[in-house]
Design an enzyme around this catalytic site. Structure first.
Site, short mmCIF file in Angstrom:
data_model
loop_
_atom_site.label_atom_id
_atom_site.label_comp_id
_atom_site.label_asym_id
_atom_site.label_seq_id
_atom_site.Cartn_x
_atom_site.Cartn_y
_atom_site.Cartn_z
N TYR A 86 0.90 4.97 2.61
CA TYR A 86 1.56 4.56 3.84
C TYR A 86 0.92 3.26 4.30
CZ TYR A 86 -2.48 7.16 5.76
OH TYR A 86 -3.74 7.65 6.02
N TYR A 87 1.73 2.44 5.01
CA TYR A 87 1.33 1.06 5.29
C TYR A 87 0.68 0.91 6.66
CZ TYR A 87 3.81 0.05 1.03
OH TYR A 87 4.21 0.03 -0.29
N LYS A 89 -5.23 17.50 2.35
CA LYS A 89 -5.36 18.22 1.08
C LYS A 89 -6.69 18.96 0.97
CE LYS A 89 -4.52 14.44 -1.28
NZ LYS A 89 -4.04 13.54 -0.22
N TYR A 143 -4.31 0.78 -3.47
CA TYR A 143 -3.25 -0.24 -3.50
C TYR A 143 -2.38 0.03 -4.72
CZ TYR A 143 -0.60 -4.43 -2.90
OH TYR A 143 0.45 -5.29 -2.68
N LEU A 171 -3.64 0.53 7.49
CA LEU A 171 -4.90 0.53 6.74
C LEU A 171 -5.70 1.80 6.98
CD1 LEU A 171 -6.52 -1.40 4.84
CD2 LEU A 171 -7.98 -1.85 6.82
N HIS A 172 -6.09 2.43 5.88
CA HIS A 172 -6.91 3.63 5.93
C HIS A 172 -7.83 3.63 4.71
CE1 HIS A 172 -3.28 4.59 3.62
NE2 HIS A 172 -3.99 5.50 2.96
N HIS A 194 -10.55 6.01 2.24
CA HIS A 194 -10.86 7.36 1.76
C HIS A 194 -12.37 7.53 1.58
CE1 HIS A 194 -6.63 8.40 0.62
NE2 HIS A 194 -6.55 7.09 0.62
#
Length: 330
Positions: free
Chosen positions: A266-267, A200, A262, A269-270, A272
């Site tokens: 998407y599942y 984005k 949370y 782990l990330h 931001h």
């Protein structure tokens, strides 16, 4: 999305007209189609037929459109790009202005900047599934409070039953896609990660800086899986991620928001990394958890996120919301 039903009908008529116009332009040797990159070979949106506008926002200056592209369902995201300070001189000196109104010291204009400064950031999801379409559709939202037991008895079985694909994430980790976009990588398979710009962010200004750190480990779906055993990974991501952003973009750690979602989108782990001044979608208190808080909570209690009640928003059509309703939790 006022008058959405009328707009759907209008689009059906307009698509037929636009298709005929596109065909005429394509076959007209005197048209300026080549100059504007409108041919099917140069324009991946050529022939797109709009079905409906899923969502639009005058405030955020974006629009989410569902339709058909090469006979496949597609979602097109259109977003006006921010005005950059380094383009102001060119905007002021190189634009055409049409006067709308003048009253005493006040005047308003329609400004047409040079074409290269009038871009619309466009994201294409094709083929789009029903899940993609619903994701971008404006809907009523509910706040769910999930206990640790709710996660194990309701949420986790639902996630496992849906088999959400994260192959595109693995493509990034394996350098099969987007390798040129990676800003930094720690290749360690236990505590390492890749850091790259969120799709984005157009990377043309720092005010809306947004990068994602994706862990190499594939056994951590979300915040709920984290324990004190993962502290070396989390602290490594925070330290090296902040250092990389400072080196690459000149943005200090004190100017960053670093957090996890949370439920995540998407599942895998990330984490931001956002400019502090940027109000990114999903960074509100009902959705985001600061990485510094997560680290401190796990330092105090290794099983903190296994037992802690967590709140998160769900849209009206989401299957997980139905599961919570069926369990009498809403």
């Amino acid at each position: 999305m006022a008058e959405s039903g009328k707009r759907d009908v209008d689009f059906a008529d307009r698509n037929e007209t636009d298709a005929a116009k596109a065909k005429r332009l394509k076959n007209d040797p005197n048209s300026d189609q080549d100059n504007h990159n409108n041919s099917a070979s140069e324009n991946p949106l050529f022939g797109f037929k709009t079905t409906t506008v899923l969502r639009d926002s005058a405030r955020e200056k974006n629009m989410f459109v569902h339709g058909k592209l090469n006979d496949q369902d597609a979602v097109i995201i259109l977003e006006k790009t921010p005005i950059r300070e380094d383009t102001l001189l060119e905007i002021f000196n190189g634009s055409r202005l049409k006067l709308d109104m003048r009253n005493d010291i006040y005047s308003t204009y329609q400004l047409q900047p040079p074409a290269h400064l009038n871009e619309i950031k466009t994201t294409v999801v094709c083929p789009a599934t029903e899940k993609h379409v619903k994701k971008y559709l404006r809907q009523e939202t509910y706040l769910v409070q999930e206990t640790g037991e709710d996660y194990r008895s309701i949420t986790l079985p639902y996630i496992q039953s849906q088999s959400f694909s994260v192959q595109w994430v693995y493509n990034i980790l394996e350098k099969k896609a987007e390798a040129e976009r990676i800003v930094y990588e720690d290749p360690d398979q236990d505590v390492g990660f890749v850091l790259l710009p969120d799709f984005k962010w157009d990377q043309k200004q720092l005010d809306d800086l947004h990068l994602i750190a994706i862990v190499h480990r594939r056994d951590i779906k979300s915040l709920r899986d984290l324990t004190a055993l993962h502290l070396p990974s989390l602290t490594n991501i925070r330290k090296l991620g902040e250092e990389s952003i400072l080196k690459r973009y000149g943005v200090a750690a004190s100017k960053l928001k670093v957090y996890l979602h949370y439920q995540p989108s998407y599942y895998h782990l990330h984490i931001h990394f956002n400019a502090l001044s940027y109000e990114a979608p999903g960074c509100g208190v009902e959705h985001a958890h600061l990485l510094s808080d997560v680290i401190q909570n796990l330092q105090a209690d290794s099983q903190y996120y296994h037992s802690r009640s967590l709140s998160f928003p769900l849209r009206a059509d989401e299957g997980l919301l139905s599961k919570f309703k069926d369990a009498g939790k809403l």
